[in-house]
Motif scaffolding. Structure first.
Motif, short mmCIF file in Angstrom:
data_model
loop_
_atom_site.label_atom_id
_atom_site.label_comp_id
_atom_site.label_asym_id
_atom_site.label_seq_id
_atom_site.Cartn_x
_atom_site.Cartn_y
_atom_site.Cartn_z
N PRO A 158 0.84 -1.20 0.00
CA PRO A 158 0.00 0.00 0.00
C PRO A 158 0.88 1.25 0.00
CG PRO A 158 -0.75 -1.58 1.65
CD PRO A 158 0.58 -2.07 1.16
N ASP A 159 0.35 2.33 -0.55
CA ASP A 159 1.11 3.57 -0.65
C ASP A 159 1.02 4.33 0.67
OD1 ASP A 159 2.21 6.04 -1.28
OD2 ASP A 159 1.36 6.07 -3.30
N GLY A 160 2.15 4.43 1.36
CA GLY A 160 2.19 5.11 2.64
C GLY A 160 2.42 6.60 2.55
N ASP A 161 2.51 7.14 1.35
CA ASP A 161 2.82 8.56 1.16
C ASP A 161 1.66 9.35 0.56
OD1 ASP A 161 5.44 8.34 2.18
OD2 ASP A 161 6.15 7.58 0.25
N GLY A 162 0.46 8.81 0.66
CA GLY A 162 -0.70 9.54 0.17
C GLY A 162 -0.88 9.52 -1.33
N GLY A 163 -0.26 8.56 -2.00
CA GLY A 163 -0.39 8.45 -3.45
C GLY A 163 -1.68 7.77 -3.85
N PRO A 164 -1.75 7.30 -5.10
CA PRO A 164 -3.01 6.76 -5.62
C PRO A 164 -3.45 5.43 -5.04
CG PRO A 164 -1.26 6.60 -7.26
CD PRO A 164 -0.72 7.42 -6.15
N GLY A 165 -2.58 4.71 -4.37
CA GLY A 165 -3.05 3.46 -3.79
C GLY A 165 -1.97 2.46 -3.45
N LEU A 166 -1.09 2.14 -4.41
CA LEU A 166 -0.07 1.15 -4.15
C LEU A 166 1.26 1.56 -4.76
CD1 LEU A 166 0.19 -0.46 -7.07
CD2 LEU A 166 -1.78 -1.72 -6.21
N VAL A 167 2.32 0.93 -4.25
CA VAL A 167 3.68 1.17 -4.73
C VAL A 167 4.25 -0.16 -5.22
CG1 VAL A 167 6.01 1.92 -4.13
CG2 VAL A 167 4.04 3.08 -3.12
N VAL A 168 4.85 -0.14 -6.39
CA VAL A 168 5.47 -1.33 -6.98
C VAL A 168 6.96 -1.09 -7.09
CG1 VAL A 168 5.53 -2.86 -8.98
CG2 VAL A 168 3.37 -1.75 -8.33
N ARG A 169 7.75 -2.05 -6.61
CA ARG A 169 9.21 -1.97 -6.73
C ARG A 169 9.69 -3.21 -7.48
NH1 ARG A 169 7.67 -0.34 -1.70
NH2 ARG A 169 8.24 1.79 -1.10
N VAL A 170 10.33 -2.98 -8.61
CA VAL A 170 10.79 -4.06 -9.47
C VAL A 170 12.32 -4.08 -9.45
CG1 VAL A 170 10.77 -5.03 -11.79
CG2 VAL A 170 8.75 -3.82 -10.92
N GLU A 171 12.90 -5.18 -9.03
CA GLU A 171 14.36 -5.36 -9.06
C GLU A 171 14.67 -6.21 -10.29
OE1 GLU A 171 18.09 -6.96 -6.31
OE2 GLU A 171 16.05 -6.89 -5.48
N LYS A 172 15.24 -5.56 -11.31
CA LYS A 172 15.36 -6.23 -12.61
C LYS A 172 16.58 -7.12 -12.74
CE LYS A 172 12.56 -2.98 -15.24
NZ LYS A 172 12.48 -2.11 -16.43
#
Length: 226
Positions: A158-172
């Motif tokens: 979930p987005d803890g910074d007041g953004g649109p909803g969720l945060v995705v982190r991709v380690e390529k």
């Protein structure tokens, strides 16, 4: 509206599983010791309340929140969380105490600060951290391409910074020293068969498509002081 010790708090405390911490008694809170990742039979009879406190793991909290969602209680029930794991992703994300006494004190004195509730397309919810291990596929965060090809890992919170909803982190991979980060309301992936994990619990079977998305209602989490 904040709830303080002077006003009192009324509700139910669900102590989930053997690893859940022992809690001091608090006037107005009825304590129920139930199983880990409790289901309908254990949780539903306790949902007619103003405050519901979950003492246990992130997965225990998710299991209880699913029942609130199914019974359409998200808009009326305040949710407190007393983590049994000092490494709780929920506690880290929302700044909750991991000491049981302090966490319970926050419930009695705190106020609701709604936070994004993330659902998946299999009927579950994500309250802390969702992950994929090594994976190959095509993924989108809203209309942004988040992945096309292989990745060492994918993490969704979930987005803890007041953004649109969720945060995705991709380690390529090795050439990318830092994860690539995206924010949005939904994350969708089509991939070679794999098993996602939600709040530390692997999905029971391999999937080739998966979606996490923000629910239309927030979780009424007790995390601020009045």
């Amino acid at each position: 509206m904040s709830v303080t010790e002077d006003r009192g708090v009324r509700g139910q405390v669900l102590v989930c599983g053997e690893s859940a911490p022992s809690l001091p008694e608090v006037a107005g809170l009825a304590v129920h010791r139930i199983g880990a990742r409790p289901g309908k039979a254990e949780v539903d009879p306790l949902l007619d309340t103003e405050t519901l406190v979950v003492a246990g793991t992130d997965a225990d909290l998710a299991a209880v929140v699913v029942r609130l969602l199914r019974k359409e209680k998200l808009g009326s029930v305040r949710v407190g969380f007393v983590p049994s794991d000092p490494g709780s992703a929920v506690a880290a994300l929302w700044g909750l105490p991991t000491d049981p006494a302090r966490a319970l004190a926050l419930v009695t004195r705190g106020e609701v600060d709604p936070v994004p509730l993330i659902r998946d397309d299999s009927g579950g919810v994500l309250v802390g951290r969702g992950t994929f291990g090594a994976i190959r596929g095509v993924a989108y965060c809203d209309d942004q391409v988040a992945l096309r090809g292989p990745a060492r890992s994918v993490e969704v919170t979930p987005d803890g910074d007041g953004g649109p909803g969720l945060v995705v982190r991709v380690e390529k991979g090795l050439l990318f020293k830092r994860p690539v980060t995206f924010t949005g309301r939904a994350f969708q992936i089509g991939c070679l068969p794999t098993r996602p994990q939600s709040d530390g619990v692997p999905f029971p079977r391999a999937i080739t498509r998966w979606t996490w998305y923000r629910h239309t209602e927030d979780l009424r989490l007790i995390r601020g002081l009045g």
